[in-house]
Write a protein that holds these residues in place. Sequence first.
Motif, short mmCIF file in Angstrom:
data_model
loop_
_atom_site.label_atom_id
_atom_site.label_comp_id
_atom_site.label_asym_id
_atom_site.label_seq_id
_atom_site.Cartn_x
_atom_site.Cartn_y
_atom_site.Cartn_z
N CYS A 50 0.43 -0.86 0.37
CA CYS A 50 -0.03 0.15 0.03
C CYS A 50 0.96 1.65 0.53
CB CYS A 50 -0.92 0.28 1.00
SG CYS A 50 -2.64 -1.29 0.86
N SER A 51 1.90 0.77 0.85
CA SER A 51 3.05 2.40 0.85
C SER A 51 3.89 2.90 -0.70
CB SER A 51 4.13 1.96 1.34
OG SER A 51 5.27 1.07 0.51
N ILE A 52 3.28 2.37 -1.70
CA ILE A 52 3.82 2.49 -2.93
C ILE A 52 2.87 3.90 -4.03
CG2 ILE A 52 5.13 0.05 -3.52
CD1 ILE A 52 2.88 -0.25 -5.80
N VAL A 53 1.94 3.47 -2.96
CA VAL A 53 1.36 4.89 -4.40
C VAL A 53 -0.22 5.46 -2.97
CG1 VAL A 53 -0.58 3.22 -4.42
CG2 VAL A 53 -0.84 4.65 -5.83
N ASP A 54 0.09 6.82 -3.20
CA ASP A 54 -0.63 7.64 -2.12
C ASP A 54 -1.80 8.32 -3.39
OD1 ASP A 54 -1.17 9.71 -0.94
OD2 ASP A 54 0.41 10.82 -1.25
N PHE A 55 -2.90 8.10 -3.20
CA PHE A 55 -3.98 8.89 -3.37
C PHE A 55 -4.64 10.18 -3.21
CE2 PHE A 55 -3.99 4.31 -4.67
CZ PHE A 55 -4.76 4.77 -5.78
N ASN A 236 13.91 -9.02 -0.25
CA ASN A 236 13.67 -8.04 -1.31
C ASN A 236 13.76 -7.99 -3.15
OD1 ASN A 236 15.62 -6.03 0.25
ND2 ASN A 236 17.57 -7.03 -0.16
N ASN A 237 13.17 -9.38 -3.63
CA ASN A 237 12.26 -9.70 -4.44
C ASN A 237 11.06 -9.44 -3.98
OD1 ASN A 237 15.04 -11.41 -4.85
ND2 ASN A 237 13.82 -13.04 -4.67
N PHE A 238 10.64 -9.78 -3.18
CA PHE A 238 9.47 -8.89 -2.79
C PHE A 238 9.15 -7.61 -3.09
CE2 PHE A 238 6.12 -7.00 0.24
CZ PHE A 238 4.92 -6.89 -0.34
N ASN A 239 10.16 -6.70 -2.31
CA ASN A 239 10.30 -4.93 -2.97
C ASN A 239 10.33 -5.30 -4.50
OD1 ASN A 239 9.96 -5.07 0.01
ND2 ASN A 239 11.81 -4.67 0.06
N ALA A 240 11.20 -5.73 -5.04
CA ALA A 240 11.45 -5.40 -6.74
C ALA A 240 9.77 -5.94 -7.77
CB ALA A 240 12.08 -6.06 -7.17
N GLU A 241 8.72 -6.59 -6.66
CA GLU A 241 7.36 -7.35 -7.26
C GLU A 241 6.63 -6.10 -7.31
OE1 GLU A 241 6.45 -9.19 -8.86
OE2 GLU A 241 7.87 -11.27 -8.13
N ILE A 242 6.80 -4.37 -6.09
CA ILE A 242 5.59 -4.04 -6.14
C ILE A 242 6.40 -2.95 -6.04
CG2 ILE A 242 5.07 -5.03 -3.71
CD1 ILE A 242 6.18 -3.88 -2.45
N GLY A 243 7.72 -2.64 -6.99
CA GLY A 243 8.27 -1.19 -6.92
C GLY A 243 8.62 -0.52 -6.22
N VAL A 244 9.19 -1.07 -4.63
CA VAL A 244 10.12 -0.58 -4.35
C VAL A 244 12.05 -0.74 -4.74
CG1 VAL A 244 11.12 -0.65 -1.59
CG2 VAL A 244 8.53 -0.84 -2.18
#
Length: 325
Positions: A50-55, A236-244
């Motif tokens: 949820c932290s990757i996008v701000d609405f 880190n693999n998860f972070n890469a999946e979601i754009g961190v």
Amino acid sequence: MAKNNNLFRGYAPYYYNQIQTWSGSHFPSTVQNHSATYGFWERSLFQRACSIVDFDLPDNWDGPVRDFFYYCLFRFGFLCVFENKQYGYSFQPCNLHGFDLYYQPTKAIVSNPKLSYTFKIGENCELIKLTPDYMGVWDIISYYAEKLATMDPAINMSIINSKLSYILGAKTKASAEALKKVMDRINSGESTIVVDMLLKNDPQSKDNPFTAFERGNLKNNYITDQLIADFNQILNNFNAEIGVRTMAVQDKRERMNNSEVNMKSEDCISRATVWKNSLQSSLDIVNRHYGEKYGDITFKFRFDEIEKDKEEVENVRIQDNIDRD
């Protein structure tokens, strides 16, 4: 949408009954899925996603409603936006029904104890989509939460197994008490400890009054650092999946050039870029329908802000070099 599931075997959009079936059967019946550790990581990874996008949402969607908006969007992948007399400008999770020429849904069915209604998409409701295939991102969260929850007990056991205590056997009560005192003083950090020579040899039998069991080479059996490294790599693999963008930085070594680092950085945002495009295209439709009356819904991705900051820093650096010249 249609009941014939054989029309699609490749790229989505999928039929609503396919989505419901996969969503209901995605989680396997494993111990991790019912453990506190799995629940911890599922919650942690969801919040990371949820932290990757701000609405920028309407005022009446603030607070707990905003939290519900994020949950629906990331959990289900889409939600419907509508306006009615009782709730005004609002949104709800929904089921999809019907299809048009391009196999896109034509109806959104809201089943809420407070509101039960079938909306017509494009007439009295619109969809906001995070993913183009109506699937959400919970499959990513569950996939990595299970791996992290499986790694946790291995790390815990490795830490416990590396803490093998000294095992001493005393022949007399006096020697046992003396050994306890010595170990207490060692553990307290004293650099020099003086003991009575009676502790060394028994005055009657001349034998050593205690026996020490070998602890073995603990360093050769210490794998905690390796487990933690693997644990961090999964995260880190998860972070890469979601754009961190953390993996590209942490994996940079002397043998990696800047071009390779940039390629890894681009890989980190490839999937999030698809989500960004899906959000933008769906919000364009929502804003055309409701924006004039209620204001546009906008958003920004975290990696866009990072890129903007990097560009500003680089521009300042270039300007400083020009000024020096």
